[in-house]
Design an enzyme around this catalytic site. Structure first.
Site, short mmCIF file in Angstrom:
data_model
loop_
_atom_site.label_atom_id
_atom_site.label_comp_id
_atom_site.label_asym_id
_atom_site.label_seq_id
_atom_site.Cartn_x
_atom_site.Cartn_y
_atom_site.Cartn_z
CG HIS A 51 0.48 -12.96 7.63
ND1 HIS A 51 1.04 -12.81 8.88
CD2 HIS A 51 0.48 -11.74 7.06
CE1 HIS A 51 1.35 -11.53 9.05
NE2 HIS A 51 1.03 -10.86 7.97
CB CYS A 102 15.38 5.44 -11.33
SG CYS A 102 15.72 4.68 -9.73
CE LYS A 115 4.55 -13.10 12.53
NZ LYS A 115 3.78 -12.15 11.69
#
Lengths: 431, 575
Positions: free
Chosen positions: B131, B491, B337
Site C-alpha cells: 500500500h 506443471c 477501499k
C-alpha cells in the site's frame, strides 16, 4: 537448429495420426510430447469401446492408441518425449519453437505446425462450488489417473458432479474398485455423456442419476465430509428449499472439457467461442497460415475415432501446405492468401467444424463435425447456398452429447467468395 | 471521556442489555446481544481516539458458542523443556519478519504456528498489495508504519529474492465535479500525510497507462509507490531467511496455555511440550486476543472481518497492469477501499476483497454472493472484467481491532510480552518496518538482564532456488545441464519443473504437502488447478519423503489425497 516441414505438438491420438499422415505425404515430421510416453489421455482410459467406427472392434484406450504408436514407430518418425514447448514464434518461412527437456533448452524450426494439444477439465471453482477447501475434490480425469496409472484410490464414498463421459466411466471404475458411488448429479435436464455410458456405467451398477441437480457447497476442513446438493430451476439456479446434505469423502467432477489452446492463442490464432477451439477451414488450418489444429484441441469430440480422423486430415493438409507453400513462394514471391468463405450455422447447432471453406481446386470432399443444440427425435440438417437449399440429410435421435460427422462433396456446388452458406437443423415437421 | 454519555448512547441503540465501563485505559463493553453485527456496532461506538485506549469486547452473542481455535492433532514432546530467548507465536508475515530481523542477533529464536505451513491464515489469504498509505490519516500506527514499510520493499524483496512489482495504483473518479475536492485531498495527503508522490492523473495520461479502465473516468489519483508482492511467498522467504540464520520454526504447534507469575510468562504449554521463553511475541493474528488473555494481558479485542478474492486466468492479465479501483461517494469507505483489481507478480488478476464481519475466526468458506458483489463493483473499474476468467477464489479473515489500528507495544501487565496485534491491512506493507521496531524492543528488553551480541554470520540474502521460466535461455540451459530435473516440466500451466519441486522439498522450511509445494513453487496455481500435475506432485513427494503415496497430504493431518491401493489383480499378492 533442426528444421522440419511439419512439427506436431502432442503425442495423443490426434497428434500421432497427424504425424503418421504427414509422414505418408512425404513431409519431414517431428512430434513433441510433454509426457514420458506416447498415447495422451488414452493411456489411462483402460475401459473398452474405442475404435468401433475405425476398426469395427471394441478396444481399450491403450490398445487403440498402440496401433497408432506402432505405425508411428515403424515409420521411424522423429520425436522427443518429456519435452515441453515454452515458446512459439512466427518467422518469415514458418515457425520457431522453443522447448525444454532433460537435455536442455531446445529450438526447432518448422514450415507448418499441427496443434494436437488436447483438452483439460473444468474445475470445481469454474462451476462455482463454494465452501471449504478440503482434500477429496478432484476432476474425473485426475481420479482416473490415480486409479488406472498409479493404482491408488482417491475415493471411498463419493458423489459425482456432472454426467460427462469421464464421470460416468469413473462411476463404474470406482465402483469396481470397491468405492461407494452415491450418485451422479447433472445440472442439465439431460445427460452430458453418451447414452451407452449411462446404460453401461450407471444403470448396470444401480448408480442413480439425478438430472436437474447440482452440488452447491462442500464441507470439511481436512477431508471432505459432505456436499450440499440441490435441485435447479429452469434457469439452472439451485432451489433453496431442495438443498440437502449428502455425507461423502470425495467429490468427483465431470463438468466439461476445455480445448487447450493457450499455445495457439500466443500465435494469434483466433478461437471460436462455441468450440473454444481455433476457427479453421476445410483443411483444419487455423486463420494463422501454416498452423493446423485437430483432435480435442480443435473441438471436444465424443469418440476417439473422430479425433484420429481429424488428426489424419490436418497432418496431410499440413504436409500439402508445406509442399505448395514452397511453390507459391517461387512463383509469386510470397504466399498469396487464399479466399475463404465463412460457414454460418444457426442456433439449432451447438457448433460446426470447420467454420470456413477455403476456395481452391482441392475443395471437394469435406468432413464436417457438428452437434445439435437440442435433443431431437428426428431432424434434418440443411445446407443453404445464398438462401437456396443445396443439401439435406435426415437424422434420428440427435443429442447434444453425441457429435455427428458428415462428409460432403462440395465440388458440385458453385461456391464463390461472396457466397452465403447457412446451415441449420430443422425439426421434423418444420420442412 | 464521559462513560455515562457512552452508556446512554449504547442503551439508546442496543437497549439495556449492554453496558460499558472504563478500567486501566480499557473501554470494556459487556452484556449480551442477539447478533454479531450489533456487537461490532456497539463496540465500534465506544471507540475513543485517545492513544492507548482500547475497546475490549465482553458482549456475549446470544445462543451462539464462538468456535474454539482449531488445534493440530500432533502431540509430542519435541519442544519440551526448551528455553528459547524469544518465542514468537504466529507464523504469518509479522512473526516471520520478526524472526528474520531478530536473527541478526545471537539469540535462540523459536517461532511456532499451529498450522501445517507458514502464512496459512491472513498472510496467505490477502491480495498482496503493497500500500501507498494514501487512505490513512496521520496519528495512527498504521500510517506511521505504512510509509516506512512501503519504502523498504524494494530492498527487502531483493534480499529475500521475492518478486516485487512497484506497479502503481489508480483510483478512478467518474464525476468531473469531484476534481476540486480530490485535488484538495491529494494536496493534504502530499503535504500533511507525507505521501509525497501521490498525484492526480488527467484522463489522457490515465488511459495511456491503463487503457482498459472505465472510459467514464475523468481523472484518477495515482500512487506510483504502490506495488504488489506474493504475500505467502514473502512470508515463507522471511521465515526461510530466519532459519538460514539460526532461528527455529516449529509448525503444527499450537499454544495451549501459559503460566504467568509475578507479571511474567514463566512457561508456555504447546501440543509439543512446554517451553520456557525469556520473552514472548504475540503475533497470533485473529488469535492475538486469546494469546493476550492467556498471558493475563488482554487490553484489546479482535473482531474478525472476512474478505474474498478471486484469481483470474493469466489470459486476462493485460486488462489491468497495476492496481485499479473506482471511488464513488456512496460507497462505505469505513473499513476497506471496497476492493480493486490487481495485476499480481505472477501475471494473474486478483479481484477483491470485500469485507464482512464475522465471529468465526477460521471460517474460510467462500460464498458466491461475495464474488458477485465484488464483480458488480469492479466491472465499474474495468468493464471487460469477466467472472468467466475466474480460476479460483479464497477467503481470508482480517484481525481488526475496534480502533482499526495496530497494537504494537510491550505488555501492559505482563512484562516479558510484546504484542504485534490487530495487524490487518496494510499489515503486509508495514511488516518490514514493524519487524525492525519489535527487534529493537526485544533487544532492549533482553539487554536488561544480559549482553545481547550481534550475529556476525547473519546473511541477509536468502539462498533462493532458481525459478526456471524466469531465466534466460542460456542460464536455463546451463542449469538443466547441471540438473536434468530442471528440464522436466511437471506443471504445464505454470511451467514448473521437477527440479523446482525437489528444491522446495529441500528448502529450509520444507512442507512436503500438495499445498506446501504449491505455495512455494506454484504447481496447481494455474488454470487447471492441479488437475494434471497433482498426481505427479503426489508421486514426487512420496518418492522424496520415502512415504507411500497414501500418506501424502493436501495440507494438515487428515487431508490425505489417497485412501488406499486399488484392489489387487489376479495373481497379485494381497499385502
Amino acid at each position: 537448429m533442426k528444421t522440419y516441414d511439419v512439427i506436431v505438438i502432442g503425442g495423443g491420438p490426434a497428434g500421432l495420426a497427424a504425424a503418421v499422415s504427414a509422414d505418408k505425404k512425404g513431409a519431414s515430421v517431428f512430434l513433441i510430447e510433454r509426457e514420458a510416453r506416447l498415447g495422451g489421455i488414452l493411456k489411462q482410459c483402460i475401459h473398452d469401446g474405442f475404435g468401433l467406427i475405425r476398426f469395427g472392434e471394441k478396444l481399450s484406450g491403450p490398445e487403440y492408441v498402440e496401433r497408432f504408436i506402432k505405425e508411428f514407430r515403424e515409420r521411424e518418425i522423429d520425436h522427443s518425449l518429456l519435452t515441453f514447448v515454452t515458446e512459439m514464434k512466427r518467422t518469415d518461412g514458418g515457425f520457431v519453437l522453443k522447448a525444454v527437456n532433460r537435455r536442455g533448452v531446445q529450438e526447432y524450426c518448422a514450415k507448418a505446425l499441427v496443434l494436437a494439444t488436447g483438452c483439460r477439465e473444468r474445475t470445481a471453482k469454474q462451476v462455482q462450488i463454494h465452501g471449504t477447501r478440503p482434500a477429496g475434490i478432484m476432476t474425473a480425469g485426475t481420479a482416473q489417473h490415480f486409479v488406472n496409472l498409479q493404482g491408488k484410490m482417491p475415493a471411498g464414498k463419493c458423489v459425482i458432479l456432472g454426467s460427462g463421459d469421464i464421470g460416468l466411466i469413473m462411476a463404474r471404475r470406482l465402483t469396481l474398485e470397491g468405492a461407494e458411488v452415491l450418485g451422479v448429479y447433472e445440472v442439465k435436464p439431460t445427460p452430458s455423456g453418451l447414452t451407452r455410458n449411462i446404460v453401461q456405467c450407471l444403470d448396470d451398477y444401480g448408480i442413480p442419476l439425478h438430472l436437474s441437480h447440482t452440488v452447491t457447497r462442500v464441507f470439511g476442513e481436512q477431508r471432505l465430509t459432505a456436499v450440499e446438493v440441490a435441485e435447479v430451476d429452469s434457469n439452472m439456479k439451485p432451489v433453496e428449499a431442495t438443498k440437502k446434505r449428502v455425507a461423502c469423502d470425495s467429490l468427483i467432477l465431470s463438468v466439461g472439457l476445455i480445448p487447450e489452446n493457450e499455445m495457439a492463442e500466443k500465435l494469434g490464432v483466433r478461437l471460436d467461442a462455441r468450440t473454444k477451439g481455433p476457427v479453421c477451414d476445410n483443411r483444419f488450418m487455423t486463420e494463422t497460415e501454416g498452423v493446423f489444429s485437430c483432435g480435442n484441441a480443435l473441438h471436444v469430440n465424443d469418440l476417439v475415432d473422430y479425433v484420429s480422423e481429424s488428426g489424419e486430415l490436418a497432418g496431410a493438409a499440413a504436409a500439402e501446405f508445406t509442399r505448395r507453400g514452397a511453390d507459391t513462394v517461387t512463383k509469386q514471391g510470397k504466399n498469396s492468401r487464399a479466399v475463404s468463405v465463412e460457414l454460418k450455422p444457426d442456433t439449432s447447432l451447438q457448433y460446426l467444424v470447420p467454420q470456413k471453406l477455403t476456395l481452391s481446386d482441392e475443395l471437394k470432399q469435406v468432413v464436417f463435425y457438428f452437434r445439435s443444440r437440442e435433443v431431437l427425435s428426428a431432424g434434418t440438417l440443411v445446407f443453404l447456398l445464398n438462401g437456396k437449399e443445396i443439401f439435406h440429410k435426415k437424422y434420428r435421435n440427435l443429442k447434444p452429447p453425441e457429435m455427428e460427422r458428415l462428409e460432403l462433396d462440395l465440388s458440385t456446388f458453385k461456391i464463390e467468395k461472396d457466397s452465403r452458406i447457412e446451415i441449420a437443423i430443422r425439426k421434423e415437421g418444420d420442412i | 471521556m464521559n462513560v455515562n454519555v457512552l452508556q446512554k448512547k449504547l442503551h439508546k441503540h442496543f437497549g439495556e442489555s449492554v453496558s460499558v465501563r472504563i478500567e486501566n485505559r480499557c473501554i470494556i463493553v459487556s452484556g449480551h446481544l442477539d447478533s454479531w453485527d450489533k456487537i461490532v456496532a456497539a463496540c465500534s461506538m465506544c471507540v475513543n481516539k485517545k492513544p492507548g485506549m482500547h475497546v475490549v469486547n465482553d458482549i456475549r452473542l446470544d445462543g451462539v458458542t464462538i468456535p474454539e481455535m482449531r488445534i493440530p492433532d500432533v502431540k509430542d514432546d519435541s519442544l519440551d523443556k526448551k528455553k528459547p530467548d524469544v518465542l514468537i507465536i504466529g507464523g504469518g508475515i509479522s512473526g516471520a519478519s520478526i524472526a528474520r530481523e531478530l536473527s541478526k542477533w545471537k539469540l535462540d529464536i523459536l517461532l511456532v504456528d499451529k498450522e501445517a505451513d507458514l502464512a496459512v491464515q491472513a498472510s496467505g489469504r490477502n491480495d498482496g498489495e503493497v500500500h501507498p498509505g494514501v487512505d490513512l490519516n496521520r496519528g495512527s500506527l498504521k500510517q506511521h508504519y505504512v510509509l516506512k514499510g512501503n519504502r523498504m520493499f524494494g530492498r527487502v524483496c531483493k534480499e529475500l529474492s521475492v518478486p516485487f512489482d512497484r506497479c502503481g495504483q489508480y483510483v478512478g473518479f467518474t464525476g468531473k465535479w469531484m476534481y476540486p475536492l480530490i485535488w484538495a485531498y491529494v494536496w493534504q495527503r502530499r503535504h500533511i500525510c507525507k505521501v509525497k508522490d501521490t498525484r492526480i492523473l488527467k484522463r489522457d495520461e490515465l488511459f495511456r497507462r491503463e487503457p482498459n479502465l472505465n472510459p467514464e473516468f475523468q481523472f484518477a489519483i495515482f500512487n506510483p509507490s504502490a506495488g504488489c508482492v506474493c504475500p505467502y511467498g514473502l512470508t515463507i522467504a522471511y521465515g526461510e531467511n530466519a532459519v538460514e540464520n539460526g532461528a527455529k520454526v516449529s509448525l503444527n504447534t499450537a499454544v495451549l496455555g501459559m503460566e504467568v507469575k509475578n507479571a511474567k510468562i514463566r512457561s508456555v504449554t504447546t501440543n509439543r511440550g512446554t517451553v520456557y521463553p525469556k520473552i514472548v511475541i504475540n503475533a497470533a493474528g485473529v488469535f492475538a486476543e486469546d494469546v493476550a488473555k492467556m498471558a493475563g494481558d488482554r487490553f484489546y479485542s479482535i473482531h474478525p472481518r472476512k474478505g474474498t478474492n478471486s484469481i483470474l486466468d493469466k489470459k486476462s492479465g493485460s486488462l489491468v497492469k497495476g492496481i485499479a479501483s473506482i471511488k464513488t461517494l456512496n460507497q462505505n469507505t469505513k473499513h476497506t477501499k471496497g476492493g480493486g483489481i490487481l495485476h499480481t507478480v505472477h501475471d494473474n488478476l486478483l479481484v477483491g476483497p470485500n469485507a464482512v464481519e464475522t465471529y468465526e475466526k477460521e471460517n474460510f468458506a467462500t460464498e458466491q454472493g461475495s464474488i458477485d458483489a465484488v464483480f458488480e463493483k469492479q466491472k465499474l473499474t474495468a468493464g471487460a472484467l469477466s467472472k468467466r476468467d475466474i480460476i479460483t477464489y479464497f477467503t481470508g479473515v482480517r484481525p481488526a481491532t475496534f480502533e482499526e489500528d495496530f497494537v504494537i507495544e510491550k505488555g501492559r501487565r505482563t512484562k516479558n510480552l510484546i504484542h504485534c496485534a490487530g495487524i490487518q491491512s496494510p499489515g503486509l506493507t508495514t511488516a518490514p518496518a514493524v519487524a525492525l521496531d519489535i527487534e529493537k524492543m526485544v533487544v532492549k528488553e533482553l539487554s536488561k538482564s544480559r549482553k545481547v551480541e550481534r550475529n556476525r554470520d547473519f546473511q541477509p540474502v536468502r539462498k533462493a532456488a532458481p525459478v526456471l521460466n524466469r531465466l534466460s535461455d542460456e542460464e536455463r540451459n546451463r542449469l538443466i545441464q547441471e540438473n536434468p530435473n530442471y528440464g522436466e516440466i511437471v506443471c504445464r500451466c505454470e511451467e514448473i519443473s521437477k527440479g523446482e519441486i525437489l528444491d522446495a522439498l529441500k528448502s529450509p522450511i520444507p512442507v512436503p504437502t500438495i499445498d506446501g509445494i504449491k505455495k512455494r513453487v506454484r504447481p496447481g496455481m494455474g488454470r487447471c488447478q492441479g488437475g494434471f500435475c497433482m498426481p505427479l506432485v503426489t508421486k514426487i513427494i512420496s518418492e522424496y519423503e520415502q512415504i507411500p503415496e497414501e500418506k501424502v497430504r493436501k495440507a494438515g493431518a487428515g487431508s490425505e489425497i489417497l485412501l488406499r491401493e486399488t484392489k489387487p489383480g489376479k495373481g497379485e499378492a494381497v499385502s
